[in-house]
Design an enzyme around this catalytic site. Structure first.
Site, PDB file in Angstrom:
ATOM      1  N   SER A 127      -4.577  12.597  -3.050  1.00  8.67           N
ATOM      2  CA  SER A 127      -5.766  13.518  -2.696  1.00  8.67           C
ATOM      3  C   SER A 127      -5.999  13.510  -1.117  1.00  8.67           C
ATOM      4  O   SER A 127      -6.269  14.622  -0.641  1.00  8.67           O
ATOM      5  CB  SER A 127      -6.840  13.429  -3.440  1.00  8.67           C
ATOM      6  OG  SER A 127      -7.454  11.888  -3.391  1.00  8.67           O
ATOM      7  N   TYR A 128      -6.095  12.441  -0.720  1.00  7.47           N
ATOM      8  CA  TYR A 128      -6.672  12.180   0.664  1.00  7.47           C
ATOM      9  C   TYR A 128      -5.372  12.717   1.490  1.00  7.47           C
ATOM     10  O   TYR A 128      -5.501  13.602   2.760  1.00  7.47           O
ATOM     11  CB  TYR A 128      -6.782  10.783   0.988  1.00  7.47           C
ATOM     12  CG  TYR A 128      -7.289  10.582   2.335  1.00  7.47           C
ATOM     13  CD1 TYR A 128      -8.546  10.632   2.835  1.00  7.47           C
ATOM     14  CD2 TYR A 128      -6.457   9.921   3.292  1.00  7.47           C
ATOM     15  CE1 TYR A 128      -8.909  10.501   3.976  1.00  7.47           C
ATOM     16  CE2 TYR A 128      -6.542   9.625   4.598  1.00  7.47           C
ATOM     17  CZ  TYR A 128      -8.234   9.920   4.947  1.00  7.47           C
ATOM     18  OH  TYR A 128      -8.359   9.477   6.022  1.00  7.47           O
ATOM     19  N   THR A 129      -4.122  12.430   1.342  1.00 10.00           N
ATOM     20  CA  THR A 129      -2.978  12.811   1.908  1.00 10.00           C
ATOM     21  C   THR A 129      -2.813  14.356   2.011  1.00 10.00           C
ATOM     22  O   THR A 129      -2.403  15.054   2.854  1.00 10.00           O
ATOM     23  CB  THR A 129      -1.722  12.273   1.670  1.00 10.00           C
ATOM     24  OG1 THR A 129      -1.711  10.808   1.622  1.00 10.00           O
ATOM     25  CG2 THR A 129      -0.432  12.702   2.220  1.00 10.00           C
TER      26      THR A 129
ATOM     27  N   LYS B 124      -5.646  15.685   4.401  1.00 10.04           N
ATOM     28  CA  LYS B 124      -5.341  15.581   5.755  1.00 10.04           C
ATOM     29  C   LYS B 124      -3.917  16.298   6.454  1.00 10.04           C
ATOM     30  O   LYS B 124      -3.980  16.988   7.211  1.00 10.04           O
ATOM     31  CB  LYS B 124      -5.113  14.010   6.088  1.00 10.04           C
ATOM     32  CG  LYS B 124      -6.240  13.297   5.943  1.00 10.04           C
ATOM     33  CD  LYS B 124      -7.286  13.840   6.673  1.00 10.04           C
ATOM     34  CE  LYS B 124      -8.597  13.004   6.805  1.00 10.04           C
ATOM     35  NZ  LYS B 124      -9.689  13.370   7.764  1.00 10.04           N
TER      36      LYS B 124
END
Length: 306
Positions: free
Chosen positions: A200-202, A205
């Site tokens: 989710s973070y990748t 970003k």
């Protein structure tokens, strides 16, 4: 391409703590850049951002706080936002006590009206904006993608992508009207490579990458540069918030150091927030007048080994 996959960190009793240290992907390290900024301050003379207006989201702690303090030391008038009012007032007070000019204006970057109000109030108070640092971001602990809840996904995407979009949406018109400026975004080394549990973070970003590229092309003719800083591991409050209860300061420091030694192949340590702030100031300066539409790693050699 024939390379060995990077092994996941394994840290015996404190394995969960080591995993939590992965949250430090919100920032990265470049000691030489910080040294250059400090050398410039020692030399004295004209400050790089004297009289300029700077807007910062997520300025109450970590990289955002370090950047607010650094820009103010360099003569800028800094307006910054964040959700935690007590911390915001403390940062504002510290900057003013040290001779700088700064105003904390509470806002949640996930809320369009609050972001619009933040930009309007900042421009009304300080003019410009000449520079914006869209830094607000969140990261969840390592979780396989199929186990990420919808609420967690929405929080990460809402802060890290929607928040940057909203900030740009309301910053660009007054910046165009003022004749140009610089928009910086705090991205991540995860824009280039990732690890298990950071889906989710990748994804969020990588959304920042698209926003930076699009905004750079659309606004170049208006004198606006748009650049992302892509930090790797940074020792911020985002990491310390996941420190298990009962762990001593010494044990926590050892755990973080062990994780960084495994994860940062070059310098084998995490960055300090001030080092990432120094990189932000450099990219915002006239020294990088030909830099736009890119994401610049500041990662202590982390990506070199991936």
């Amino acid at each position: 391409m024939g390379r060995k996959p990077t092994p996941e960190p394994r840290l015996s009793r404190r394995g969960a703590v080591g995993a939590a240290a992965g949250l430090a992907f919100a920032g990265a390290a470049a000691a030489a850049t910080g040294g250059t900024a400090r050398a410039a301050e020692r030399r004295g003379g004209a400050r790089r951002f004297e009289g300029r207006s700077v807007l910062i989201t997520g300025g109450t702690s970590g990289i955002g706080r370090a950047a607010a303090e650094a820009f103010a030391r360099e003569g800028a008038r800094v307006a910054f936002c964040g959700r935690r009012e007590r911390l915001g007032r403390a940062v504002e007070r510290t900057i003013r006590e040290n001779g700088g000019e700064a105003s904390y204006l509470r806002a949640d970057v996930r809320d369009a009206e609050q972001v619009r109000s933040f930009v309007d109030r900042a421009v009304s108070r300080y003019g410009g904006p000449d520079i914006a640092l869209n830094n607000a971001g969140v990261q969840r602990p390592f979780t396989d993608l199929h186990e990420v809840t919808v609420e967690e996904w929405d929080d990460v995407a809402g802060t890290n992508v929607r928040g940057v979009f909203l900030a740009m949406k309301y910053q660009i018109p007054p910046m165009r009207a003022a004749g140009g400026g610089v928009i910086l975004v705090t991205g991540s080394s995860n824009q280039f490579a990732t690890r298990n549990g950071l889906g989710s973070y990748t994804a969020a970003k990588n959304g920042v990458t698209g926003l930076v590229q699009a905004a750079a092309l659309e606004n170049a003719a208006h004198g606006i540069r748009v650049v992302a800083i892509a930090p790797g591991m940074t020792d911020t409050e985002m990491l310390d918030a996941h420190r298990p209860a009962g762990l001593s300061d010494e044990e926590w420091a050892r755990t973080k150091a062990a994780f960084a030694e495994q994860g940062v192949a070059g310098l084998k340590r995490m960055a300090e927030p001030e080092e990432i702030a120094a990189a932000a100031l450099a990219l915002a300066s006239d020294a990088f007048s030909f830099q736009t539409g890119t994401s610049v790693p500041v990662d202590g050699g982390q990506l070199a080994a991936l």
